[in-house]
Scaffold this motif. Structure first.
Motif, PDB file in Angstrom:
ATOM      1  N   ILE A  74      52.777 -15.255  29.841  1.00 31.60           N
ATOM      2  CA  ILE A  74      53.825 -14.945  30.711  1.00 31.60           C
ATOM      3  C   ILE A  74      54.090 -13.437  30.555  1.00 31.60           C
ATOM      4  O   ILE A  74      54.171 -12.764  31.505  1.00 31.60           O
ATOM      5  N   ALA A  75      54.065 -12.881  29.233  1.00 27.39           N
ATOM      6  CA  ALA A  75      54.574 -11.506  29.101  1.00 27.39           C
ATOM      7  C   ALA A  75      53.348 -10.911  29.640  1.00 27.39           C
ATOM      8  O   ALA A  75      53.287  -9.663  30.495  1.00 27.39           O
ATOM      9  N   SER A  76      52.073 -11.180  29.459  1.00 24.32           N
ATOM     10  CA  SER A  76      50.473 -10.566  30.012  1.00 24.32           C
ATOM     11  C   SER A  76      50.832 -10.640  31.393  1.00 24.32           C
ATOM     12  O   SER A  76      50.204  -9.555  32.144  1.00 24.32           O
ATOM     13  N   LEU A  95      50.749 -24.288  27.939  1.00 28.37           N
ATOM     14  CA  LEU A  95      51.033 -25.567  27.029  1.00 28.37           C
ATOM     15  C   LEU A  95      52.536 -26.029  27.370  1.00 28.37           C
ATOM     16  O   LEU A  95      53.358 -25.630  26.386  1.00 28.37           O
ATOM     17  N   ILE A  96      53.061 -26.478  28.155  1.00 29.00           N
ATOM     18  CA  ILE A  96      54.452 -26.690  28.688  1.00 29.00           C
ATOM     19  C   ILE A  96      55.337 -27.359  27.616  1.00 29.00           C
ATOM     20  O   ILE A  96      56.547 -27.086  27.458  1.00 29.00           O
ATOM     21  N   ASN A  97      54.578 -28.452  26.816  1.00 30.23           N
ATOM     22  CA  ASN A  97      55.423 -28.996  25.836  1.00 30.23           C
ATOM     23  C   ASN A  97      55.771 -28.101  24.743  1.00 30.23           C
ATOM     24  O   ASN A  97      56.550 -28.528  23.889  1.00 30.23           O
ATOM     25  N   GLN A  98      55.016 -27.118  24.473  1.00 32.49           N
ATOM     26  CA  GLN A  98      55.319 -26.266  23.246  1.00 32.49           C
ATOM     27  C   GLN A  98      56.275 -24.956  23.803  1.00 32.49           C
ATOM     28  O   GLN A  98      56.731 -23.878  23.145  1.00 32.49           O
ATOM     29  N   HIS A  99      57.049 -25.264  25.038  1.00 27.97           N
ATOM     30  CA  HIS A  99      58.022 -24.422  25.299  1.00 27.97           C
ATOM     31  C   HIS A  99      59.524 -25.114  25.535  1.00 27.97           C
ATOM     32  O   HIS A  99      59.318 -26.471  25.954  1.00 27.97           O
ATOM     33  N   HIS A 100      60.717 -24.474  25.429  1.00 28.33           N
ATOM     34  CA  HIS A 100      61.999 -25.130  25.923  1.00 28.33           C
ATOM     35  C   HIS A 100      62.000 -24.851  27.272  1.00 28.33           C
ATOM     36  O   HIS A 100      61.563 -23.692  27.863  1.00 28.33           O
ATOM     37  N   VAL A 101      62.294 -25.910  28.295  1.00 27.56           N
ATOM     38  CA  VAL A 101      61.995 -26.107  29.551  1.00 27.56           C
ATOM     39  C   VAL A 101      62.967 -24.952  30.190  1.00 27.56           C
ATOM     40  O   VAL A 101      62.636 -24.308  31.053  1.00 27.56           O
ATOM     41  N   ILE A 102      64.055 -24.861  29.648  1.00 25.78           N
ATOM     42  CA  ILE A 102      64.939 -23.663  30.390  1.00 25.78           C
ATOM     43  C   ILE A 102      64.385 -22.283  30.108  1.00 25.78           C
ATOM     44  O   ILE A 102      64.565 -21.469  31.235  1.00 25.78           O
ATOM     45  N   ASN A 103      63.971 -22.050  29.120  1.00 25.39           N
ATOM     46  CA  ASN A 103      63.389 -20.498  29.042  1.00 25.39           C
ATOM     47  C   ASN A 103      62.183 -20.634  29.801  1.00 25.39           C
ATOM     48  O   ASN A 103      61.904 -19.454  30.378  1.00 25.39           O
ATOM     49  N   ALA A 109      60.083 -18.112  36.651  1.00 22.71           N
ATOM     50  CA  ALA A 109      60.814 -17.676  37.837  1.00 22.71           C
ATOM     51  C   ALA A 109      60.790 -16.412  37.929  1.00 22.71           C
ATOM     52  O   ALA A 109      60.703 -15.611  39.050  1.00 22.71           O
ATOM     53  N   THR A 110      61.043 -15.667  36.794  1.00 23.36           N
ATOM     54  CA  THR A 110      61.307 -14.251  36.805  1.00 23.36           C
ATOM     55  C   THR A 110      60.072 -13.625  37.107  1.00 23.36           C
ATOM     56  O   THR A 110      59.804 -12.649  37.742  1.00 23.36           O
ATOM     57  N   LEU A 111      58.959 -13.984  36.661  1.00 24.63           N
ATOM     58  CA  LEU A 111      57.642 -13.642  36.843  1.00 24.63           C
ATOM     59  C   LEU A 111      57.402 -13.562  38.415  1.00 24.63           C
ATOM     60  O   LEU A 111      56.662 -12.734  38.928  1.00 24.63           O
ATOM     61  N   ASP A 112      57.593 -14.817  38.854  1.00 19.01           N
ATOM     62  CA  ASP A 112      57.333 -15.002  40.293  1.00 19.01           C
ATOM     63  C   ASP A 112      58.180 -13.964  41.071  1.00 19.01           C
ATOM     64  O   ASP A 112      57.640 -13.436  42.205  1.00 19.01           O
ATOM     65  N   GLN A 113      59.463 -13.680  40.675  1.00 18.37           N
ATOM     66  CA  GLN A 113      60.206 -12.666  41.522  1.00 18.37           C
ATOM     67  C   GLN A 113      59.508 -11.273  41.383  1.00 18.37           C
ATOM     68  O   GLN A 113      59.434 -10.565  42.261  1.00 18.37           O
ATOM     69  N   TYR A 177      69.304 -18.654  37.134  1.00 23.53           N
ATOM     70  CA  TYR A 177      68.792 -17.745  37.955  1.00 23.53           C
ATOM     71  C   TYR A 177      67.945 -16.749  37.343  1.00 23.53           C
ATOM     72  O   TYR A 177      68.008 -16.587  35.848  1.00 23.53           O
ATOM     73  N   PRO A 178      67.110 -16.192  37.684  1.00 22.41           N
ATOM     74  CA  PRO A 178      66.619 -16.197  39.202  1.00 22.41           C
ATOM     75  C   PRO A 178      65.952 -17.567  39.559  1.00 22.41           C
ATOM     76  O   PRO A 178      65.218 -17.935  38.778  1.00 22.41           O
ATOM     77  N   LYS A 179      65.918 -17.669  40.765  1.00 22.54           N
ATOM     78  CA  LYS A 179      64.972 -18.739  41.333  1.00 22.54           C
ATOM     79  C   LYS A 179      63.725 -18.208  41.744  1.00 22.54           C
ATOM     80  O   LYS A 179      63.490 -17.020  41.846  1.00 22.54           O
TER      81      LYS A 179
END
Length: 291
Positions: A74-76, A95-103, A109-113, A177-179
């Motif tokens: 994500i940072a990259s 690897l979605i399981n290795q993340h907290h879902v809210i984070n 969403a921020t990257l998409d914005q 947010y952001p969405k």
């Protein structure tokens, strides 16, 4: 059919911002990066490569060293977004399981914005038991967890006030947010092996498929099978976004690309060598000739 580029995104390779600019400048459609948060060192009783110490995979081969040098996806991709304006930016896979879902929901969403709505989220359940074990994830329950976590992420992306009460994820009424800029959130592609289970989980739950591709001829029949399963589940098979992913450490010949172009796929994703700048740019030049 479009051509996307995959990089192992290591700390010793071509920096992601420079790579992204090169990918966009050459006319490719997308840039994809993988994720391993870490690679656990094998225990003394486990098989390990005698020189690198890397663990064995499920097939009995040893992991190559680039697997322990991956940067945060994500940072990259945020750095890639800052120097590009057109290419899509994808995880292959997160690897979605290795993340907290809210984070994770907030980061994507921020990257998409920031990227102007150019994110595609490829996700998978993982194969490295030791790695996911360090995150408290049961190997046997990994796909059940993935589906629940994805449902929670999608709620956070699309609902003004989201709540979730599941077996693995739970949070009370919350604003997040952001969405994402893309109205329903970034497309979510499942990375799976080409197995009956993999095809079924894609047909039921995914916006698209990232099959690990070894044979273009075989995958043609598998795509038909996924679409048949989608119809059985009341889903529109025309909506399926298929990206053929070639992970083999070899440059793919033009014949493979031409054969893939005859299938109903959105793109083919070609791997770059996990080496220095000159080798990476040489591979990009070769693949540019396929456009």
């Amino acid at each position: 059919m479009e051509i996307g580029i995959f990089s192992f995104n290591t700390d010793y390779g071509l920096p992601i911002a420079k790579l992204a600019a090169e990918v966009e400048g050459r006319g490719f459609e997308s840039l994809w990066v993988p994720e391993h948060t870490h690679i656990p060192v094998p225990a003394p009783v486990e098989p390990a490569h005698p020189e690198t110490g890397m663990p064995a995979t499920v097939t009995g081969d040893f992991l190559s060293e680039e697997y322990r040098h991956m940067s945060c996806p994500i940072a990259s991709l945020s750095a890639a977004a800052a120097v590009t304006s057109r290419i899509r930016l994808g995880t292959c896979i997160c690897l979605i399981n290795q993340h907290h879902v809210i984070n994770l929901a907030k980061q994507v969403a921020t990257l998409d914005q920031l990227s102007g709505g150019r994110v595609t989220l490829g996700i998978g359940a993982g194969w490295n038991k030791a790695e996911m074990g360090h995150h408290g994830i049961s190997f046997e329950a990994r796909w059940k967890q993935l589906l629940e976590r994805l449902a929670a992420v999608r709620k956070l992306w699309t609902q003004e006030v989201a709540r979730f009460d599941g077996e693995y994820v739970s949070f009370a009424d919350s604003w997040m947010y952001p969405k994402p800029l893309q109205p329903s959130g970034p497309p979510v592609l499942f990375g799976t092996l080409d197995t009956p289970f993999g095809r079924e989980v894609v047909a039921r739950h995914a916006d698209g498929w990232l099959p690990l591709t070894f044979s273009v001829q075989r995958i043609a029949q598998s795509i038909k099978d996924v679409k048949r399963r989608m119809r059985e589940h009341g889903r529109d098979p025309k909506s399926l976004d298929v990206s053929l992913f070639f992970l083999a450490d070899e440059l793919q010949p033009r014949s493979v690309v031409d054969t893939a172009g005859e299938l109903e796929v959105s793109r083919i994703i070609l791997r770059l060598p996990a080496r220095g700048e000159s080798d990476v740019l040489s591979a990009l030049d070769r693949y540019q000739a396929y456009l």
